[in-house]
Design an enzyme around this catalytic site. Structure first.
Site, PDB file in Angstrom:
ATOM      1  N   HIS A 187      36.744  88.160  36.896  1.00  0.00           N
ATOM      2  CA  HIS A 187      37.705  89.210  36.522  1.00  0.00           C
ATOM      3  C   HIS A 187      38.077  90.086  37.710  1.00  0.00           C
ATOM      4  O   HIS A 187      37.687  91.250  37.802  1.00  0.00           O
ATOM      5  CB  HIS A 187      37.145  90.093  35.400  1.00  0.00           C
ATOM      6  CG  HIS A 187      36.944  89.372  34.108  1.00  0.00           C
ATOM      7  ND1 HIS A 187      36.498  89.996  32.972  1.00  0.00           N
ATOM      8  CD2 HIS A 187      37.109  88.072  33.772  1.00  0.00           C
ATOM      9  CE1 HIS A 187      36.407  89.111  31.998  1.00  0.00           C
ATOM     10  NE2 HIS A 187      36.781  87.934  32.468  1.00  0.00           N
ATOM     11  N   ASP A 228      35.111  92.716  30.049  1.00  0.00           N
ATOM     12  CA  ASP A 228      35.491  93.986  30.672  1.00  0.00           C
ATOM     13  C   ASP A 228      34.626  95.082  30.063  1.00  0.00           C
ATOM     14  O   ASP A 228      34.574  95.222  28.832  1.00  0.00           O
ATOM     15  CB  ASP A 228      36.969  94.282  30.429  1.00  0.00           C
ATOM     16  CG  ASP A 228      37.877  93.375  31.247  1.00  0.00           C
ATOM     17  OD1 ASP A 228      37.361  92.681  32.140  1.00  0.00           O
ATOM     18  OD2 ASP A 228      39.089  93.356  30.979  1.00  0.00           O
ATOM     19  N   HIS A 265      36.581 100.163  33.410  1.00  0.00           N
ATOM     20  CA  HIS A 265      35.787  99.145  34.108  1.00  0.00           C
ATOM     21  C   HIS A 265      34.651  99.792  34.885  1.00  0.00           C
ATOM     22  O   HIS A 265      34.751 100.937  35.332  1.00  0.00           O
ATOM     23  CB  HIS A 265      36.683  98.337  35.059  1.00  0.00           C
ATOM     24  CG  HIS A 265      37.806  97.634  34.378  1.00  0.00           C
ATOM     25  ND1 HIS A 265      37.692  96.373  33.860  1.00  0.00           N
ATOM     26  CD2 HIS A 265      39.081  98.032  34.123  1.00  0.00           C
ATOM     27  CE1 HIS A 265      38.843  96.011  33.320  1.00  0.00           C
ATOM     28  NE2 HIS A 265      39.709  97.004  33.469  1.00  0.00           N
ATOM     29  N   ASP A 298      59.365  81.499  29.080  1.00  0.00           N
ATOM     30  CA  ASP A 298      60.680  82.127  29.219  1.00  0.00           C
ATOM     31  C   ASP A 298      61.369  82.064  27.858  1.00  0.00           C
ATOM     32  O   ASP A 298      61.872  81.010  27.458  1.00  0.00           O
ATOM     33  CB  ASP A 298      61.501  81.405  30.287  1.00  0.00           C
ATOM     34  CG  ASP A 298      62.808  82.130  30.586  1.00  0.00           C
ATOM     35  OD1 ASP A 298      63.079  83.147  29.928  1.00  0.00           O
ATOM     36  OD2 ASP A 298      63.558  81.674  31.469  1.00  0.00           O
ATOM     37  N   GLY A 357      63.031  86.159  35.602  1.00  0.00           N
ATOM     38  CA  GLY A 357      63.352  85.752  34.248  1.00  0.00           C
ATOM     39  C   GLY A 357      62.172  85.333  33.409  1.00  0.00           C
ATOM     40  O   GLY A 357      62.350  85.002  32.220  1.00  0.00           O
ATOM     41  N   SER A 408      38.877 105.061  34.135  1.00  0.00           N
ATOM     42  CA  SER A 408      38.932 103.604  34.068  1.00  0.00           C
ATOM     43  C   SER A 408      38.057 103.075  32.934  1.00  0.00           C
ATOM     44  O   SER A 408      37.096 103.725  32.501  1.00  0.00           O
ATOM     45  CB  SER A 408      38.486 103.008  35.405  1.00  0.00           C
ATOM     46  OG  SER A 408      38.462 101.597  35.334  1.00  0.00           O
ATOM     47  N   HIS A 457      42.346  93.172  24.434  1.00  0.00           N
ATOM     48  CA  HIS A 457      43.423  93.405  25.388  1.00  0.00           C
ATOM     49  C   HIS A 457      44.265  92.145  25.580  1.00  0.00           C
ATOM     50  O   HIS A 457      43.781  91.021  25.393  1.00  0.00           O
ATOM     51  CB  HIS A 457      42.854  93.865  26.729  1.00  0.00           C
ATOM     52  CG  HIS A 457      42.586  95.335  26.777  1.00  0.00           C
ATOM     53  ND1 HIS A 457      41.692  95.906  27.655  1.00  0.00           N
ATOM     54  CD2 HIS A 457      43.098  96.364  26.053  1.00  0.00           C
ATOM     55  CE1 HIS A 457      41.665  97.215  27.474  1.00  0.00           C
ATOM     56  NE2 HIS A 457      42.512  97.515  26.510  1.00  0.00           N
ATOM     57  N   ASP A 471      32.130  91.778  35.313  1.00  0.00           N
ATOM     58  CA  ASP A 471      33.466  92.295  35.597  1.00  0.00           C
ATOM     59  C   ASP A 471      33.508  92.867  37.019  1.00  0.00           C
ATOM     60  O   ASP A 471      32.658  93.656  37.417  1.00  0.00           O
ATOM     61  CB  ASP A 471      33.785  93.378  34.562  1.00  0.00           C
ATOM     62  CG  ASP A 471      35.129  94.038  34.794  1.00  0.00           C
ATOM     63  OD1 ASP A 471      35.955  93.460  35.522  1.00  0.00           O
ATOM     64  OD2 ASP A 471      35.349  95.132  34.244  1.00  0.00           O
ATOM     65  N   ASP A 522      58.848  85.763  31.167  1.00  0.00           N
ATOM     66  CA  ASP A 522      58.309  86.795  30.279  1.00  0.00           C
ATOM     67  C   ASP A 522      56.789  86.896  30.376  1.00  0.00           C
ATOM     68  O   ASP A 522      56.240  87.989  30.485  1.00  0.00           O
ATOM     69  CB  ASP A 522      58.711  86.504  28.837  1.00  0.00           C
ATOM     70  CG  ASP A 522      60.214  86.488  28.655  1.00  0.00           C
ATOM     71  OD1 ASP A 522      60.883  87.273  29.343  1.00  0.00           O
ATOM     72  OD2 ASP A 522      60.716  85.689  27.837  1.00  0.00           O
TER      73      ASP A 522
END
Length: 795
Positions: free
Chosen positions: A630, A405, A608, A683, A290, A606, A317, A437, A292
């Protein structure tokens, strides 16, 4: 004391204090140091020598009084011995104006005080006449010195100039000669006194009068010098202790982004300044029923909110900006980032109605921002989203480079390649620590250029000219969307963008000029039915198998506008994030069941850096310390080994966990503390109201179900009037388990009767007895442990 004598006292004190100050200073520096080396010593040592010289001035005046009373011949050589020493106080004042002013005031005060002290001691010892005679002779000596002041001043100036230009050997010989003259003068003083008091030769203190009170005074004067010297040691020790506490060091505090993919946030702190790099969210795991979103716990930042200067964002991101709308409500500070990054952040702030209360600042690559004692420079890098940046953080202890990143792409679809030249320049300056990263640190080789995906799309479009093509990718991967649009335009197809986040990013990128869609190529999904399937392309979200994403709804057949047919080709242009493999597999299976063709080979590169890319960065930077960030533990340990391979000392490659306080200076990098960290569960509209207990109940409900027991008792007598009734959800199918429920009903009735028989009136105890009895029965019978909820109603 007349006015002439009073005016002469400070000068006499300055003359007599010089040898004693030299002696005290001789204890703070090496014996072979010259007068010039003593003058250029550390400020705190100069202060000590000046403070220690104040008591010695009184001793020097007492000795001068004895010499003047004995004979004028003895006073003359003593004054000659004092002349070259007059330069030392004058030169010592030049070390610092503030120290010089303080020394002059001290000399005046000590001179007047020592004059009064001599008069008092003389009256107590019955030698007031001798003291008066001494003062008079001193005044005469001063008058004679004043008559020849011009010649003496000229000689003093020449001597001062000569001593400043001579070598250290000549200065040592001059110092030795001066000390010999002082010793000869003091020997004559010892011959003229009745008793002597031997003092430490190292302290350079002479003898005083033979009385017991003066001997005590001399001992008391010798003590302050040694005490002042001892004060220095604890001061330096306190400084070392403060470094152990992190004072004077740069603190790096990762509050997220370690042990997982996502929720990246790192604080950099130095004394009263804190900057925060990124503020991302994490997506819930399978055990977070439940939930989020998961945002970082910033309790430490709230406790030090006065120090926080701002957020510095590397790129746009979700795992780097997603938590900002929630955190800015608690820590309202400016946000700095590049143009596309700030535009995506502003869209989130508009949704949460925070635009008016939040300051935003767009920073170009190559520019810097000053935040407290930090200066942060934005450096161009490549990633799967435009305007990605590395951060060069200039701190008082050195340069720390945070890559964010990144990947190394020499042929990006849009914009310039990574600024390797600036990385090399920083490497030449010297980088204290590198936070790189680690997501692809386990993959060998180089990361492929984004343009290679364009060739794959071209082949797919040319091979499937008579089929509808659906491309699923990350919403934020603007370059990927641009290549799909370019290929669709080349083959004369119309493009439909589906998915809320995809539409948002496309709209923002188009307004800022980061994506170029040819006119007439993009159509609304409402007009999709007006075109034949083979002439359309759908760009959609859901490449990670998200349950409510557009592709997942298409696969499950609940999408209102699009239905999957056997003539569709679905291109999965992404790699599953660790933990999402099962969800992606389920979507692929559902699409395959509907007859669609799935293509996921060579459709993604990718964003990365792989091992060879990381090696290039390390070879350019040459950091003293390496702190992998990361990534999960396996990713970070792989980068640690790579850093050691590239020349970083094994002890200088540090693995830390979220919440660790890493203290750095020019020589050390160590974990000195741990702060509160973790995830706050979101939530719906509730932030943090769902904790571990609620999650445990949800997991228990999901695994074992629930049984509700309802019964009615009379208000005063507690007699059972109705029930107990048993309601089951998620435990067993009621129609097929009537016998089990009848037995459970009997167990509850017996438990209630037992309570009535023992006259248990506390409803809490009655509920616990019912719960325990029914739980034991179900476990013995079914080996299940459902949630049991007794409800008692009163009539």
């Amino acid at each position: 004391m007349n006015l002439e004598e009073k005016d002469n006292m400070p000068e006499v004190a300055a003359q007599t204090a010089a040898p004693e100050q030299t002696a005290v200073s001789g204890q703070t520096v090496a014996p072979e140091r010259t007068a010039a080396s003593v003058q250029t010593a550390a400020p705190e040592r100069a202060v000590v020598s000046e403070q220690a010289g104040a008591p010695e001035q009184a001793a020097g005046q007492a000795a001068a009084s004895d010499q003047a009373a004995a004979s004028d011949q003895a006073a003359a050589p003593e004054q000659q011995a004092k002349k070259p020493q007059n330069r030392r106080p004058a030169q010592r004042k030049s070390v610092s104006k503030e120290q010089g002013g303080r020394t002059a005031e001290t000399a005046d005060k000590d001179a007047s005080g020592s004059g009064r002290g001599q008069g008092q001691r003389g009256s107590r010892s019955g030698k007031s006449a001798q003291a008066s005679k001494t003062a008079k002779q001193a005044g005469q000596a001063k008058q004679q010195a004043a008559d020849g002041s011009g010649q003496a001043s000229a000689k003093a100036a020449q001597s001062a100039s000569k001593s400043a230009q001579t070598s250290s050997k000549a200065s040592q010989q001059k110092t030795a000669k001066t000390s010999q003259q002082d010793k000869a003068a003091k020997t004559s003083q010892q011959d003229k006194t009745a008793k002597t008091s031997r003092q430490d030769n190292r302290s350079g203190q002479g003898t005083a009068k033979a009385s017991r009170s003066q001997a005590k005074t001399a001992a008391a004067k010798a003590a302050p010098a040694s005490q002042d010297l001892k004060v220095l040691a604890p001061v330096r020790q306190a400084s070392r202790d403060s470094k152990k506490d992190g004072k004077g060091k740069l603190k790096i505090i990762p509050l997220g982004g370690l042990e997982q993919i996502g929720m990246n946030i790192t604080a950099f702190e130095y004394e009263d300044s804190i900057i925060i790099v990124d503020c991302g969210l994490a997506f819930p795991g399978d055990d977070m029923l439940g939930i989020d979103l998961v945002i970082p716990d910033v309790s430490y930042l709230k406790q030090n909110i006065d120090k926080v200067k701002g957020f510095v964002i590397t790129h746009g991101h979700e795992d780097h900006i997603g938590a900002l709308p929630y955190i800015l409500q608690q820590i309202n500070v400016p946000v700095y980032g590049t143009k596309l990054t700030i535009a995506l952040i502003e869209h989130k702030l508009e949704e949460h109605r925070l635009m008016k209360n939040t300051k935003r600042k767009v920073v170009k690559h190559g520019q810097s921002v000053n935040l407290g004692c930090f200066r942060v420079e934005f450096i161009k890098t490549n990633h799967s989203i435009q305007d990605a940046s590395a951060l060069a953080i200039f701190s008082p202890v050195g340069i720390v480079l945070h890559t964010g990143d990144f990947k190394i792409d020499y042929t990006p679809v849009f914009g310039d390649p990574i600024d390797l030249q600036r990385f090399a320049e920083l490497g030449k300056k010297g980088v204290l620590a590198l936070l790189a990263d680690s997501t692809n640190a386990t993959r060998p080789g180089f990361t492929m250029s984004e343009r290679t995906v364009g060739k794959t799309f071209d082949n797919i479009f040319s091979e499937h000219k008579n089929q509808r093509i659906i491309v699923a990718t990350f919403a934020s991967n603007v370059d990927r969307v641009q290549q799909v649009v370019n290929t669709a335009y080349k083959y004369g197809r119309k493009v439909v963008v589906e998915g809320r986040s995809m539409v948002t990013v496309m709209d923002i990128a188009s307004k800022l000029g980061y994506i170029n869609v040819p006119e007439g190529t993009l159509i609304d999904i409402e007009h999709l039915r007006n075109y034949p399937p083979e002439s359309t392309v759908l760009i959609t979200t859901g490449s990670q198998g998200e349950s409510m994403a557009a592709l997942s709804r298409m696969a499950s057949g609940i999408h209102k506008k699009v239905s999957i047919t056997p003539r569709d080709v679905v291109v999965l242009s992404s790699t599953p994030i660790p933990g999402n493999e099962k969800a992606v597999s389920n979507v692929v299976n559902e699409l395959s069941m509907k007859g669609a063709k799935i293509i996921n080979q060579d459709t993604h590169v990718s964003g990365h850096a792989c091992q060879e890319d990381l090696k290039l960065i390390y070879s350019l930077i040459h950091p003293k310390f390496a702190i992998p960030v990361h990534g999960e533990y396996r990713h970070r340990i792989a980068q640690k080994e790579l850093a050691e391979f590239m020349g970083v000392d094994k002890d200088n490659a540090v693995l830390v966990n979220s919440g660790d306080v890493v203290a750095l200076d020019g020589e050390t990098c160590e974990v000195i503390d741990h702060v509160t960290c973790g995830g706050i569960l979101v939530d719906g509209l509730g932030v943090g109201d769902v904790g571990n207990i609620v999650l445990r109940d949800r997991q228990n409900l999901a695994q074992n179900g629930i049984i509700v027991v309802v019964l009615t008792l009379e208000k005063h007598s507690n007699q059972l009037l109705a029930g107990p009734d048993i309601v089951s959800r998620g435990f067993v199918y009621v129609r097929e388990s009537e016998d089990l429920l009848e037995e459970a009903h009997s167990v509850v009735v017996n438990a209630v009767d037992d309570c009535m028989g023992r006259r248990v009136n506390d409803w809490g105890k009655i509920k616990n007895i019912i719960k325990d009895s029914l739980s034991d029965f179900l476990w013995k019978r079914m080996k299940r442990n459902p949630v049991i909820l007794p409800i008692i109603m009163e009539v």
